[in-house]
Design an enzyme around this catalytic site. Structure first.
Site, short mmCIF file in Angstrom:
data_model
loop_
_atom_site.label_atom_id
_atom_site.label_comp_id
_atom_site.label_asym_id
_atom_site.label_seq_id
_atom_site.Cartn_x
_atom_site.Cartn_y
_atom_site.Cartn_z
N LYS A 52 0.89 -1.23 -0.06
CA LYS A 52 0.06 0.19 -0.10
C LYS A 52 0.76 1.27 0.11
O LYS A 52 0.45 2.37 -0.72
CB LYS A 52 -1.04 0.01 1.35
CG LYS A 52 -2.12 -1.11 1.11
CD LYS A 52 -3.11 -0.97 2.05
CE LYS A 52 -4.24 -1.91 1.97
NZ LYS A 52 -5.25 -1.72 2.75
N LYS B 91 -5.42 -9.79 -5.99
CA LYS B 91 -6.64 -10.16 -4.83
C LYS B 91 -7.68 -9.19 -5.24
O LYS B 91 -7.43 -8.04 -5.58
CB LYS B 91 -5.95 -9.95 -3.62
CG LYS B 91 -6.97 -9.58 -2.57
CD LYS B 91 -6.29 -9.46 -1.18
CE LYS B 91 -6.55 -8.05 -0.77
NZ LYS B 91 -6.91 -7.83 0.76
N LYS C 297 -10.89 -3.58 -2.40
CA LYS C 297 -11.58 -2.28 -2.56
C LYS C 297 -10.76 -1.12 -2.95
O LYS C 297 -11.18 -0.29 -3.80
CB LYS C 297 -12.20 -1.73 -1.27
CG LYS C 297 -11.44 -1.40 -0.02
CD LYS C 297 -12.20 -1.07 0.81
CE LYS C 297 -11.02 -0.69 2.41
NZ LYS C 297 -10.69 -1.78 2.72
N1 AQP Z 1 -10.09 -11.09 -1.97
C1 AQP Z 1 -10.28 -11.37 -0.59
N2 AQP Z 1 -10.33 -12.91 -0.52
C2 AQP Z 1 -10.59 -13.43 0.65
N3 AQP Z 1 -10.75 -12.51 1.82
C3 AQP Z 1 -10.63 -11.18 1.74
N4 AQP Z 1 -10.50 -10.43 2.39
C4 AQP Z 1 -10.40 -9.19 1.81
N5 AQP Z 1 -10.21 -9.33 0.57
C5 AQP Z 1 -10.13 -10.72 0.38
C6 AQP Z 1 -10.85 -10.41 4.01
O1 AQP Z 1 -11.64 -9.44 4.38
C7 AQP Z 1 -11.62 -9.32 5.64
C8 AQP Z 1 -12.08 -7.74 5.99
O2 AQP Z 1 -10.94 -6.96 5.18
P1 AQP Z 1 -10.85 -5.62 5.59
O3 AQP Z 1 -12.04 -4.82 5.60
O4 AQP Z 1 -10.26 -5.36 6.76
O5 AQP Z 1 -9.94 -4.88 4.28
P2 AQP Z 1 -8.84 -5.50 3.48
O6 AQP Z 1 -8.33 -6.83 3.92
O7 AQP Z 1 -7.82 -4.38 3.43
O8 AQP Z 1 -9.88 -5.58 2.37
P3 AQP Z 1 -9.64 -5.05 1.01
O9 AQP Z 1 -10.70 -4.95 0.09
O10 AQP Z 1 -8.32 -5.86 0.41
O11 AQP Z 1 -8.96 -3.74 1.24
P4 AQP Z 1 -7.63 -2.82 0.72
O12 AQP Z 1 -7.83 -2.72 -0.75
O13 AQP Z 1 -7.97 -1.72 1.47
O14 AQP Z 1 -6.64 -3.71 1.27
C9 AQP Z 1 -10.21 -9.71 6.31
O15 AQP Z 1 -10.33 -10.70 6.96
C10 AQP Z 1 -9.53 -10.11 5.02
O16 AQP Z 1 -8.63 -11.00 5.09
#
Ligand code: AQP
Length: 332
Positions: free
Chosen positions: A112, A195, A198
């Site tokens: 990031k 992956k 968001k």
């Molecule tokens: N692609 C994915 N496959 C499986 N699990 C996923 N998680 C996120 N993306 C995937 C799981 O969702 C939970 C909550 O995630 P979060 O809200 O803490 O944010 P994150 O992991 O940062 O989700 P994003 O969409 O990937 O956000 P950004 O883009 O900001 O990094 C976690 O348990 C995560 O493992």
């Protein structure tokens, strides 16, 4: 009963299918068998810029989606992270036992911060993993149900717990990650080597839980796949198709082998169309329940306030012991 803790960031719009299949899907059965604490982690959300009004809406929306997906406030403790100030208080103590090098090795931070550049990267983003460790350790958690991308953060949490216990005495239970074998990582539909996420997925590659059926169907039908014709699970050579099979399997309960047999001799089109239909059928009642909760913000706020009331004494007990152990004088 063993304890679980997990969190999810409030996201404007809605959660995506990766969040659901990787994490939230596990939370629902665990509230029956475990003492479950689930949090909408708004403190984590502000590690990147947020519009205040949008963040407030996203926090209620996150809670509504979790309830719509099947969390029951009678069976689990659902709360907003900023309502329990012990999270930031314990995070500070953990920051002070975490090595700079150790925190610098976190791959999520590396990815990031590389995207945002030095000037655009906050110190909060750097300390995200220690705040997450505090979330988990405050509740004397046994298991942390998360997607595969969070494994490294849970390992850091264990390391920190061991270090603190070694230095100050037994203060924390050692948690372990609870990661589903299937759909631990849902990939972007347009870029199946990355992956679904968001912040980095292409708009067409990310399926939002609140997408109207026409929109999600289009995304599934236009998912990137290889030029072959054989429906076979092979993440290395057929990452796009394999991702669709993983999603199909998670939503239907059919194994990947059963799906290969079902679509044997067919091109990819029918698989994509059927997956789009399956998703719509599955998500429609979740969307309807989410809207019902959203229509009653006062009730949502009441549920979240009750959750924070249940979470605080548990968190405070751990924090008091930690403060005492590190040598702080008791407060008034
Ligand atoms: N692609 C994915 N496959 C499986 N699990 C996923 N998680 C996120 N993306 C995937 C799981 O969702 C939970 C909550 O995630 P979060 O809200 O803490 O944010 P994150 O992991 O940062 O989700 P994003 O969409 O990937 O956000 P950004 O883009 O900001 O990094 C976690 O348990 C995560 O493992």
């Amino acid at each position: 009963r063993p304890r679980v803790f997990s969190g999810i960031q409030p996201t404007a719009g809605s959660f995506h299918l990766g969040n659901y299949l990787g994490a939230v899907r596990q939370w629902i059965p665990l509230q029956e068998s475990h003492d479950a604490f689930y949090s909408v982690v708004d403190l984590h959300a502000i590690t990147v810029p947020q519009d205040p009004k949008a963040l407030r809406e996203a926090t209620r929306l996150a809670a509504a989606q979790l309830l719509g997906a099947g969390l029951d406030p009678e069976r689990c403790t659902l709360f907003v992270q900023s309502h329990v100030p012990e999270h930031t208080q314990l995070a500070w103590v953990l920051n002070c036992v975490t090595g700079f090098g150790e925190a610098s090795r976190m791959t999520q931070f590396k990815d990031k911060s590389a995207k945002q550049g030095v000037e655009g990267t906050t110190v909060g983003l750097f300390t995200y993993p220690t705040l997450m460790a505090a979330d988990i350790l405050l509740y004397q958690t046994d298991q942390v149900p998360v997607g595969g991308d969070q494994r490294q953060h849970v390992e850091l949490t264990r390391d920190l717990a061991q270090r603190v216990n070694g230095r100050y005495g037994q203060l924390f239970r050692l948690p372990s990650a609870h990661i589903l074998k299937e759909a631990a990582k849902v990939q972007d539909l347009q870029d199946p080597l990355s992956k679904m996420s968001k912040s980095s997925s292409s708009p067409k590659g990310i399926v939002w839980m609140l997408d109207p059926p026409k929109t999600s169907a289009k995304k599934f039908r236009s998912a990137v796949t290889d030029t072959g014709t054989e429906v076979r699970y092979d993440p290395e050579n057929k990452p796009g198709l394999s991702n669709l099979l993983t999603i199909y399997s998670a939503l239907s309960g059919l194994s990947v082998a059963e799906l290969e047999e079902k679509f044997d001799g067919q091109l990819y089109g029918p698989l994509k169309t059927e997956l789009a239909e399956l998703f719509t059928e599955w998500v429609t009642p979740i969307q309807a329940r989410t809207r019902e909760f959203l229509d009653d913000p006062a009730e949502l706020d009441r549920v979240l306030a009750t959750g924070a009331e249940k979470a605080r004494p548990v968190a405070a007990e751990t924090l008091t012991r930690v403060h005492e152990a590190v040598g702080f004088l008791p407060g008034l």
